[in-house]
Write an enzyme that holds these catalytic residues in place. Structure first.
Site, short mmCIF file in Angstrom:
data_model
loop_
_atom_site.label_atom_id
_atom_site.label_comp_id
_atom_site.label_asym_id
_atom_site.label_seq_id
_atom_site.Cartn_x
_atom_site.Cartn_y
_atom_site.Cartn_z
CE LYS A 111 46.54 -11.63 -9.81
NZ LYS A 111 47.57 -12.35 -10.57
CG ASP B 154 49.18 -15.27 -12.05
OD1 ASP B 154 48.01 -14.84 -12.08
OD2 ASP B 154 49.86 -15.45 -13.08
CG ASP C 153 45.25 -17.15 -16.63
OD1 ASP C 153 44.80 -18.15 -17.22
OD2 ASP C 153 44.54 -16.35 -15.99
#
Length: 237
Positions: free
Chosen positions: A169, A30, A32
């Site tokens: 994702k 990921d 952020d």
């Protein structure tokens, strides 16, 4: 599975360390609050004085309180209407910092022969730069629509779909693994928010980084203190 403290600030469940990096072929990150320390959408909002409003939606989405991630992202992006590309550049230069240990972990994975992918509910403006900076192999994220150098408050559909949420994702990571002949058990996924859970549950090793409680609950490794390179205490070169 019962969680146990492997070392100070490191929890494990369902595995018996030390593991070897060489048993894995792909690692998915990921962005952020994982590869970078900030939430980019919140920092963009701060430029136009809407950080509190946007951050509240971000937090509710990451905690899983707002279950429709796509809608939560559309709401946040709508609040960014009028932000210029020059302001995005300023946000990247002044507010987006790599997480401590990110470079060390990525380099260790590359040295061990792993392919690297960045899958983010954030934006290509930032993921493209982070991908280049860390020399990652692949990335997937959302494309902000801009006209005449100004954000419209919308996102642009891409060839694979509209919005990179938790399901996307997972799909991106599994499709990439399949194309390269990599078994899902040979994949590591690292994240911090609820939209990372689908990919984390689909792979061999799930890593929660300074994560929300419901994310830590499903992760085989939880890094609660220190940098991303603490994973190398559990999964060694």
């Amino acid at each position: 599975m019962s969680k146990q403290e492997w070392a100070k600030g490191l929890e494990i469940q369902g595995i018996e360390p030390p593991l070897s990096l060489h048993q894995y072929k792909l690692i998915a990150f990921d962005m952020d609050s994982t590869l970078v320390t900030s939430e980019c959408v919140d920092e963009i909002a701060d430029v136009v004085g809407k950080k509190a409003e946007v951050a509240a939606i971000t937090e509710a989405a990451m905690q899983g309180v707002i279950t429709d991630y796509k809608e939560s992202l559309r709401q946040r992006v709508a609040l960014l209407k009028g932000v210029t590309l020059a302001q995005l550049e300023q946000v990247y230069n002044e507010r987006v910092q790599l997480t401590p240990g990110a470079e060390s972990l990525v380099q260790a994975c590359q040295k061990a022969g792993l392919k690297t992918v960045l899958v983010s509910g954030g934006f290509t403006f930032f993921t493209d730069r982070i991908r280049a900076k860390l020399q990652l192999d692949f990335s997937r994220s959302n494309l902000l629509e801009a006209k005449d150098g100004v954000l419209t408050g919308r996102m642009t559909d891409q060839s694979w779909g509209d919005i990179c949420d938790g399901d996307e994702k997972r799909r991106a990571v599994l499709d990439l693994a399949s194309l390269m002949g990599i078994d899902p058990q040979q994949v590591i996924a690292v994240g911090d928010g609820s939209n990372d859970i689908p990919m984390m549950q689909a792979v061999g090793l799930s890593v929660a980084f300074h994560a929300k409680p419901r994310v830590k609950a499903v992760a085989k490794v939880a890094i609660n203190e220190g940098g991303l390179d603490r994973l190398l205490e559990v999964v060694k070169l």
